[in-house]
Write an enzyme that holds these catalytic residues in place. Structure first.
Site, PDB file in Angstrom:
ATOM      1  N   GLU A  87       0.818  -1.218   0.000  1.00  0.00           N
ATOM      2  CA  GLU A  87       0.000   0.000   0.000  1.00  0.00           C
ATOM      3  C   GLU A  87       0.849   1.263   0.000  1.00  0.00           C
ATOM      4  O   GLU A  87       1.739   1.437   0.840  1.00  0.00           O
ATOM      5  CB  GLU A  87      -0.941   0.009   1.204  1.00  0.00           C
ATOM      6  CG  GLU A  87      -1.888   1.195   1.198  1.00  0.00           C
ATOM      7  CD  GLU A  87      -2.974   1.108   2.259  1.00  0.00           C
ATOM      8  OE1 GLU A  87      -3.491   2.157   2.658  1.00  0.00           O
ATOM      9  OE2 GLU A  87      -3.304  -0.023   2.675  1.00  0.00           O
ATOM     10  N   LYS A 141      -7.619  -0.312  11.138  1.00  0.00           N
ATOM     11  CA  LYS A 141      -6.974  -0.799   9.924  1.00  0.00           C
ATOM     12  C   LYS A 141      -5.697  -0.018   9.667  1.00  0.00           C
ATOM     13  O   LYS A 141      -4.670  -0.580   9.256  1.00  0.00           O
ATOM     14  CB  LYS A 141      -7.933  -0.677   8.736  1.00  0.00           C
ATOM     15  CG  LYS A 141      -7.400  -1.269   7.429  1.00  0.00           C
ATOM     16  CD  LYS A 141      -6.664  -0.265   6.577  1.00  0.00           C
ATOM     17  CE  LYS A 141      -6.203  -0.880   5.272  1.00  0.00           C
ATOM     18  NZ  LYS A 141      -5.372   0.044   4.470  1.00  0.00           N
ATOM     19  N   ASP A 145       3.059 -14.518  11.736  1.00  0.00           N
ATOM     20  CA  ASP A 145       1.742 -14.818  11.193  1.00  0.00           C
ATOM     21  C   ASP A 145       0.826 -13.611  11.336  1.00  0.00           C
ATOM     22  O   ASP A 145       0.225 -13.391  12.387  1.00  0.00           O
ATOM     23  CB  ASP A 145       1.157 -16.028  11.924  1.00  0.00           C
ATOM     24  CG  ASP A 145      -0.146 -16.523  11.315  1.00  0.00           C
ATOM     25  OD1 ASP A 145      -0.756 -15.777  10.520  1.00  0.00           O
ATOM     26  OD2 ASP A 145      -0.557 -17.648  11.645  1.00  0.00           O
ATOM     27  N   HIS A 175      -1.684  10.819   0.612  1.00  0.00           N
ATOM     28  CA  HIS A 175      -1.842   9.464   0.102  1.00  0.00           C
ATOM     29  C   HIS A 175      -1.799   9.434  -1.423  1.00  0.00           C
ATOM     30  O   HIS A 175      -1.135   8.583  -2.018  1.00  0.00           O
ATOM     31  CB  HIS A 175      -3.163   8.869   0.592  1.00  0.00           C
ATOM     32  CG  HIS A 175      -3.436   7.490   0.067  1.00  0.00           C
ATOM     33  ND1 HIS A 175      -2.748   6.382   0.527  1.00  0.00           N
ATOM     34  CD2 HIS A 175      -4.277   7.041  -0.890  1.00  0.00           C
ATOM     35  CE1 HIS A 175      -3.171   5.306  -0.123  1.00  0.00           C
ATOM     36  NE2 HIS A 175      -4.096   5.682  -0.990  1.00  0.00           N
TER      37      HIS A 175
END
Length: 442
Positions: free
Chosen positions: A85, A280, A296, A393
């Site tokens: 991202e 998130k 993991d 962004h």
């Protein structure tokens, strides 16, 4: 035409690819070339990757970046991050630089307990089951000694085993709820091996227990498995400074920034729709380091989000306040991580990432990972409450759009320069590319 196949796993890698491209793709040759271009030219290294999982046909690459200037408990770190991202690594780096001059990040490990459970069904008298458990508890631990011996030598092992009555939820449902210390290992295989031994001893000894009726002796073991919910494997990360030291943006005062920032956190604490996106953002930083260090990330994600719901409503993982003119931003999160076992000794880039972090212990890695998440959250909230999230962004996303439209090097240079002073939305970038090409063609 799509089809089923028998014995696929027994085919060679080449034959697997042949079947896939011939069954699912129109251009078999082009598809094969795409798959093969991601193979490693080092055959030994490629074989290593092929053997990580089953039915491997190629490698799926993610960028591995680094975020420097993280001052954690007075010590500098450069943090590896594997993520696709745009803006995540840049945002983490900017937050690290911001807090480097304000005392850095402070962290501490609160607890490192991990959990595993034997789930079983029992239809008899509850008090008799309690008596049996008290009778058998030490033997459960003793029978697992061959498994726990080496872990105990290092200071870990089984911490406790409890009998838990869950019959209010499901008729006849009980658990052996065990807690473990696994030190620098994530410990999944260790915990699961112990649990399976508990189950074997429990069932065998039930058959010989005089207190049970013949019917009560028929205990049904449903499953034995560790839990990825680790609310007692906690780490805290925080930053703090005088409110006046937050002043950096000429469009807003330090006091206004602190107040708006805290309001944004409070909204995430009470509004689940916002909390999911808020958390998130935290996981952008956490997952990237977890993945880079061979841990993991799915287990971490599941455990962290369960923790965010522990009070009955999904809520923000991070918190903020101002007291006595001091701004504090912090979070406590569950992180079950390892620095030995699994991919840590196999994947070359995992080994490199851990070396970059100066070969941390599991506790040290917990603190580094938590900092990456807090830094990412700070950067996102800082943007949201000042310039807006899209400005930064989309500028970082600019290169993805240019590559999507196959911009050449000259076009990239021109458009990167143009968007230094213009808002980079997707439509604006597309329009700029088209205008540039029309101008060149004219």
């Amino acid at each position: 035409m799509c089809a089923s196949i028998s014995g696929f796993s027994k085919l060679s890698k080449s034959k697997k690819i042949d079947w896939i491209v011939e069954t699912y793709f129109f251009n078999a040759k082009e598809t094969k070339n795409i798959l093969k271009q991601y193979w490693n030219t080092n055959e030994k290294l490629q074989q290593l990757h092929d053997e990580f999982i089953e039915n491997t046909i190629t490698n799926y690459y993610l960028p591995l970046g680094v975020a420097p200037n993280f001052l954690i408990n007075g010590k500098f770190h450069t943090i590896p991050m594997a993520i696709e991202e745009s803006s995540v690594v840049a945002a983490a780096s900017n937050a690290a630089k911001f807090w480097m001059d304000r005392g850095g990040f402070k962290t501490k490990v609160i607890a490192t307990t991990k959990i595993g459970q034997v789930h079983f069904m029992y239809q008899g008298n509850k008090e008799t089951l309690n008596q049996f458990f008290k009778h058998i508890k030490q033997q459960l631990i003793d029978d697992a000694k061959p498994i726990t011996k080496n872990m105990e030598k290092r200071g870990g092992g089984i911490l406790d085993i409890e009998l838990r009555d869950k019959t209010q939820d499901i008729k006849g449902y009980y658990q052996l709820h065990a807690s473990f210390e696994t030190l620098d290992a994530m410990g999944a295989n260790f915990i699961n091996s112990c649990l399976e031994q508990f189950a074997k001893t429990f069932k065998t000894q039930a058959l010989a227990f005089d207190g049970f009726s013949e019917e009560e002796k028929n205990i049904q073991i449903v499953m034995s498995i560790l839990s990825n919910y680790v609310p007692d494997c906690l780490v805290r990360a925080e930053v703090s400074c005088k409110v006046e030291a937050l002043h950096e943006d000429i469009t807003i005062t330090a006091e206004e920034f602190a107040a708006k920032f805290i309001q944004a956190v409070h909204i995430a604490e009470v509004e689940p729709y916002r909390a999911v996106t808020h958390n998130k953002g935290i996981m952008n930083g956490i997952d990237a380091v977890v993945l880079a260090t061979g841990n993991d990330f799915r287990a971490v994600e599941a455990g962290v989000h369960a923790y965010a719901s522990r009070n009955g409503r999904y809520s923000s993982l991070s918190h903020a306040k101002v007291e006595n003119d001091v701004f504090t931003f912090w979070m406590e999160i569950p992180l079950a991580l390892g620095t030995v076992g699994g991919l840590t000794g196999l994947h070359p880039l995992v080994k490199l990432s851990l070396e970059l972090l100066q070969n941390p212990t599991a506790k040290e890695l917990m603190q580094i990972v938590a900092v990456a998440g807090l830094a990412q959250n700070f950067a996102a909230l800082r943007s949201l409450t000042t310039t807006g999230i899209q400005q930064g962004h989309m500028k970082m996303h600019l290169m993805n759009i240019l590559n999507q439209f196959e911009a050449n090097d000259a076009e990239k240079l021109t458009l990167i320069e143009y968007f230094k002073t213009n808002v980079a939305t997707h439509s604006a970038v597309v329009e700029a590319i088209e205008n540039l090409r029309l101008k060149i063609n004219d």
